[in-house]
Design an enzyme around this catalytic site. Structure first.
Site, PDB file in Angstrom:
ATOM      1  N   HIS A  99     -21.612 -88.122-155.612  1.00 57.46           N
ATOM      2  CA  HIS A  99     -22.757 -88.449-154.763  1.00 57.46           C
ATOM      3  C   HIS A  99     -22.399 -89.446-153.672  1.00 57.46           C
ATOM      4  O   HIS A  99     -23.269 -90.151-153.152  1.00 57.46           O
ATOM      5  CB  HIS A  99     -23.904 -88.997-155.617  1.00 57.46           C
ATOM      6  CG  HIS A  99     -24.423 -88.020-156.621  1.00 57.46           C
ATOM      7  ND1 HIS A  99     -25.215 -88.396-157.696  1.00 57.46           N
ATOM      8  CD2 HIS A  99     -24.281 -86.673-156.727  1.00 57.46           C
ATOM      9  CE1 HIS A  99     -25.514 -87.332-158.415  1.00 57.46           C
ATOM     10  NE2 HIS A  99     -24.956 -86.275-157.854  1.00 57.46           N
ATOM     11  N   GLU A 142     -20.677 -77.076-163.107  1.00 56.32           N
ATOM     12  CA  GLU A 142     -20.037 -77.911-162.095  1.00 56.32           C
ATOM     13  C   GLU A 142     -19.074 -78.925-162.704  1.00 56.32           C
ATOM     14  O   GLU A 142     -19.308 -80.139-162.648  1.00 56.32           O
ATOM     15  CB  GLU A 142     -21.086 -78.617-161.247  1.00 56.32           C
ATOM     16  CG  GLU A 142     -22.190 -79.333-162.019  1.00 56.32           C
ATOM     17  CD  GLU A 142     -23.164 -80.038-161.099  1.00 56.32           C
ATOM     18  OE1 GLU A 142     -22.716 -80.820-160.237  1.00 56.32           O
ATOM     19  OE2 GLU A 142     -24.376 -79.813-161.255  1.00 56.32           O
ATOM     20  N   GLU A 159     -21.364 -76.551-154.128  1.00 58.91           N
ATOM     21  CA  GLU A 159     -20.333 -77.582-154.080  1.00 58.91           C
ATOM     22  C   GLU A 159     -18.975 -76.917-154.247  1.00 58.91           C
ATOM     23  O   GLU A 159     -18.780 -76.083-155.139  1.00 58.91           O
ATOM     24  CB  GLU A 159     -20.571 -78.634-155.174  1.00 58.91           C
ATOM     25  CG  GLU A 159     -21.949 -79.294-155.042  1.00 58.91           C
ATOM     26  CD  GLU A 159     -22.296 -80.228-156.184  1.00 58.91           C
ATOM     27  OE1 GLU A 159     -21.373 -80.600-156.948  1.00 58.91           O
ATOM     28  OE2 GLU A 159     -23.483 -80.564-156.320  1.00 58.91           O
TER      29      GLU A 159
END
Length: 402
Positions: free
Chosen positions: A232, A358, A262
């Site tokens: 982040h 992820e 992503e």
């Protein structure tokens, strides 16, 4: 002098088209009301952005002011601040009351006008602050308070057909942003310039697909070099260099619904140490996607990926859980914490749940292959297996660019 009201109804203009049909919102409310009946709740007072948005369609902008949705067996009313005028009524399913700031705590007086006093009140323990809980007790004087945090979260975890249609569109918009970012990557370009290319492409695509929507909050985190170490990390003005590891993260927001893409990339070339780590993380990603199916627990999926990394002496570089639910969520408001791929989450996957895969490895600066490696796909759990709704390719064949 005319008395100034504590609250009033400002139904200005006509109702705007919402992101879902009236039947969709009514079905959500009916399911909630059944839960309320089962738990002995007379009135639910939702204060979080995610539940207000989920049950009414209105995604508020707090800016230091409290908002709410009050649901009883007969009505559903959003409670909004005067600064927003008629927009909350136009953009919500059901009624709306505007509270004024002429007198402190008019917010709670407005809530009380719907919820009543001395009743059984449902609330969200994960959102209501100690200060606001004390005011709830003072103004509503509840017979009892019942925590609806988990019950409402479980309801949101199971997506309707209309939700799945919007989430698929969101994933497609994220892909559009990804391709725009790839086209903008070259040595000598700043992170911020690449990020803006992806954001602008997504906002234009959302406006094309959803001409009746409100547009806000779509964003990109595009990271390079050491800035890839955290998932982040904000965008900076760092200039891309040949051989840099990159992290592409596109996040379209459509009427409160968030989706994501992503990917790991490299500028022009990738060294052997980095390639080995990248391919290992891709292996974990592919394993994880194959495990996401109905009847399997989040903890079981997590343990299998942990074993994959441990066999390669890489588990110590894992930085967080392997995925999470999608729906009404954002980086600044709630998420469905009961559907995350972590060791301590025993939720069993069911059809119509939506979850990401992820995995991420972070190698510290100064070590071979330094940087953060992360791939992210969104999958819809089906009766048999899953549907991957992310289409942007992963891996070195497509993502060594510039």
């Amino acid at each position: 002098m005319t008395a100034r009201p504590n609250f009033y109804r400002f139904h200005n203009g006509e109702k705007a088209p919402l992101q879902f049909s009236e039947a969709e919102y009514e079905a959500r409310l009916q399911k909630l009301r059944q839960t309320m009946s089962d738990m002995g709740v007379d009135a639910a007072v939702f204060t979080s952005m995610h539940n207000v948005s989920y049950f009414s369609g209105f995604t508020y902008c707090a800016f230091g002011r409290p908002y709410a949705l009050v649901v009883t067996q007969s009505t559903s009313v959003t409670i909004s601040a005067g600064i927003d005028a008629g927009q909350p009524w136009r953009r919500s399913y059901g009624d709306n009351i505007t509270y004024t700031d002429w007198q402190r705590d008019n917010y709670w007086r407005a809530i009380g006008s719907v919820a009543g006093k001395g009743k059984s009140i449902g609330y969200e323990s994960d959102h209501l602050s100690l200060l606001q809980k004390a005011k709830l007790d003072s103004f509503l004087m509840p017979e009892q308070c019942v925590d609806l945090y988990e019950a409402s979260m479980v309801q949101r975890m199971h997506k309707s057909a209309e939700e799945l249609t919007l989430i698929r569109a969101g994933a497609a918009v994220a892909d559009v942003g990804g391709f725009a970012i790839k086209d903008a990557i070259r040595a000598g370009t700043r992170e911020i310039d690449v990020a803006m290319a992806g954001r602008d492409a997504m906002e234009a695509e959302i406006a094309k697909r959803f001409p009746d929507a409100e547009y806000r909050d779509t964003w990109v985190w595009f990271q390079s070099g050491i800035n890839t170490d955290g998932a982040h990390n904000p965008v900076t003005s760092r200039v891309l260099e040949r051989g840099d590891i990159l992290s592409l993260n596109t996040f379209p927001m459509i009427s409160g619904y968030y989706t994501a893409l992503e990917r790991t990339l490299f500028v022009e070339e990738v060294d052997d140490a980095s390639l080995k780590l990248w391919e290992a993380n891709i292996g974990a990603h592919e394993l994880g996607m194959s495990l996401l199916k109905s009847g399997v627990s989040c903890a079981a999926v997590t343990e299998e990926i942990n074993a994959f990394f441990a066999e390669r002496d890489l588990l110590q570089y894992r930085t967080f859980g392997y995925g999470h639910s999608f729906g009404v969520l954002s980086h600044y408001y709630g998420r469905e914490a009961g559907l995350e791929l972590r060791e301590d989450i025993d939720t069993v996957l069911e059809p119509r749940m939506v979850i990401s895969m992820e995995p991420m490895l972070t190698i510290a600066e100064g070590q071979p292959g330094a940087g953060g490696y992360r791939e992210h796909d969104i999958l819809i759990i089906q009766e048999e297996g899953n549907e991957n709704i992310t289409k942007y390719p992963y891996g070195p064949e497509f993502n060594v660019v510039g």
